[in-house]
Scaffold this motif. Structure first.
Motif, mmCIF file in Angstrom:
data_model
loop_
_atom_site.group_PDB
_atom_site.id
_atom_site.type_symbol
_atom_site.label_atom_id
_atom_site.label_comp_id
_atom_site.label_asym_id
_atom_site.label_seq_id
_atom_site.Cartn_x
_atom_site.Cartn_y
_atom_site.Cartn_z
ATOM 1 N N HIS A 72 -4.718 -2.678 10.986
ATOM 2 C CA HIS A 72 -5.800 -3.566 11.395
ATOM 3 C C HIS A 72 -5.319 -4.443 12.549
ATOM 4 C CE1 HIS A 72 -8.520 -7.264 10.551
ATOM 5 N NE2 HIS A 72 -9.074 -6.471 11.457
ATOM 6 N N CYS A 89 -2.785 -5.289 2.296
ATOM 7 C CA CYS A 89 -2.356 -6.263 3.297
ATOM 8 C C CYS A 89 -3.027 -7.588 2.953
ATOM 9 C CB CYS A 89 -2.776 -5.785 4.687
ATOM 10 S SG CYS A 89 -2.390 -6.954 5.993
ATOM 11 N N HIS A 92 -6.176 -9.601 5.728
ATOM 12 C CA HIS A 92 -7.633 -9.478 5.531
ATOM 13 C C HIS A 92 -7.997 -8.537 4.389
ATOM 14 C CE1 HIS A 92 -6.692 -10.096 9.843
ATOM 15 N NE2 HIS A 92 -7.585 -11.074 9.726
HETATM 16 S S1 FES Z 1 -3.851 -7.269 9.518
HETATM 17 FE FE1 FES Z 1 -3.859 -6.210 7.680
HETATM 18 S S2 FES Z 1 -5.840 -6.449 6.922
HETATM 19 FE FE2 FES Z 1 -5.885 -7.471 8.797
#
Ligand code: FES
Ligand SMILES: [Fe+2]
Length: 445
Positions: A72, A89, A92
């Motif tokens: 992401h 993660c 987000h």
């Molecule tokens: S950086 Fe991993 S969910 Fe946004």
């Protein structure tokens, strides 16, 4: 001595480099199984061949090895929440399964998870080590079983230790039997009595210490094998016999080091990047294929002054260059050559102080460095060969890796050291399990 170009080939392991691509054709140790012991437990950082990765064990017990950066916006998945068959993660909330597939996007109004993947690599657990394959999927070969596949966890120990130098520099010490006569030698060895085993046949492991002290300039004899080479360091004993200490080198990063009467223990040097590596060690517990010949290990010699590594887990590095490896100058005068109290720290001192990547245009190899230079030649030639389209040696499926062993013995008059520690060695043959004996007998027919 190597040319600058060849030293670069030997030492650089990043993607696209000749040795880096060579390494990517073999299954490599990613971490210890104990680092990701629990399902849904904490992930482990994995740095391998310059790649930043994360290992985690999912709810079903499967281990995934994935790229550390979230696709992401790049946050580290090491800090992720490991839950319900995926690593989430925590920036987000994107979540990835062990295959690297994005399975949830917590912040997305219209999920496009099916189109998102994080780079993921195949894994295989064996002997307390999580192995992974970083090469092109089309060239993946079977896992190389060094004898761990059939062993239950109660029968092995595995550990790893960090070295702050290039992988080849660290492995150089594993194919250099001469250094044990100096780097690891201690003054009390001079007082060890002849225990009656300095005669042709199996000497005691304790007597080996006397031989290492007595003859610091072994004759090195290297024999190429389909998997790399084995070599013997042959020393004159105080009674005038020939003592052979035999170690094996297996492409591209594995060694089995001599022990009386033979050993199946393995060392795997897995490069983190060009300037550091993890050394993985695997042993059976007890050394179940060893016969009682040889008796207790040399570390039980009277007056033996060094501390040894713990056998399981990550070996702590209390002594580094920053504290001069804990050198004790008084001990160096009357206890040991190094004055360094910890056995493996002696090796770290010797290999790390040559620099992160030793400049081998400046080295001067002599007669006891024959196995070291053979190791360099073989890796450089295989790396160049692969770049020219030739298949690397000793890939999975090309031979029986369980039959490669180190060995040690005082040779009879015309005895050939090459037989020692092989399936043809009577001591080994006597200890092989019946299944393997039958398989070997079948192969002879
Ligand atoms: S950086 Fe991993 S969910 Fe946004
Ligand atoms: Fe050593």
């Amino acid at each position: 001595m190597l040319t600058h170009e060849d030293n670069e080939i030997l030492t650089r392991v990043g993607r696209g480099t000749p040795a880096g691509e060579l390494f990517r054709r073999y299954w490599l140790p990613a971490c210890l199984s104990s680092e990701v012991a629990e399902a849904d437990g904490p992930p482990a950082r994995v740095r391998l061949l310059g790649e930043e990765l994360v290992a985690f064990r999912d709810s079903d017990g499967r281990v995934g090895v994935v790229e550390e950066r979230c696709p992401h916006r790049g946050a580290s998945l090491f800090y992720g929440r490991n839950e319900e068959c995926g690593l989430r993660c925590v920036y987000h909330g994107w979540k990835f399964d062990t295959s690297g597939q994005c399975v949830d996007q917590r912040n997305e109004r219209r999920s496009f998870a099916d189109r998102i993947q994080v780079a993921a690599y195949p894994t295989h657990e064996s002997g307390g080590i999580v192995w992974t394959y970083l090469g092109p999927p089309g060239t993946m070969t079977p896992f190389r079983d060094f004898g761990t596949e059939s062993l239950p966890a109660s029968e092995w120990v595995a550990n790893k230790e960090y070295v702050d130098c290039n992988w080849a520099q660290s492995l150089d010490g594993d194919v250099d039997t001469a250094h044990i006569s100096t780097l690891h030698m201690f003054d009390a060895a001079d007082q060890l009595p002849d225990d009656g085993t300095d005669r042709p046949g199996y000497n005691s492991n304790l007597a080996s210490v006397r031989f290492w002290l007595h003859d610091p300039k072994p004759l090195i004899d290297v024999e190429d094998e389909w998997y790399g080479f084995r070599y013997a360091g042959i020393r004159r004993t105080p009674n005038g016999h020939r003592h052979a200490r035999i170690s094996a080198y297996v492409f591209p990063f594995t060694t089995m080091i001599g022990f009386v009467p033979f050993t199946t223990s393995q060392i795997f040097v897995a490069p983190c990047d060009d300037g550091s590596a993890w050394r993985y060690m695997f042993e059976t517990k007890p050394r179940r294929q060893h016969s009682p010949l040889g008796g207790p290990p040399f570390t039980t010699a009277p007056g033996y002054p060094f501390e040894m590594n713990p056998l399981q887990g990550i070996v702590p590095r209390d002594f580094t260059r920053a504290n001069d490896y804990g050198i004790d100058r008084a001990a160096q005068k009357g206890v040991s050559y190094t004055g360094i109290h910890h056995f493996r720290t002696q090796d770290y001192m010797a290999t790390e102080t040559a620099g992160k990547i030793y400049d081998r245009t400046r080295e001067h190899l002599g007669s006891t460095d024959l196995a070291v230079s053979r190791f360099h030649q073989l890796v450089i030639s295989a790396a160049k060969g692969l770049a020219e389209g030739r298949q690397p040696p000793a890939l999975g499926g090309t031979g029986d890796f369980t039959g490669i062993r180190g060995a040690e013995k005082i040779l009879e008059e015309d005895e050939d050291w090459r037989v020692l520690g092989t399936d043809a060695d009577p001591v080994v043959a006597g200890l092989l399990d019946p299944e393997r004996r039958a398989a070997l007998a079948g192969a002879d027919d």
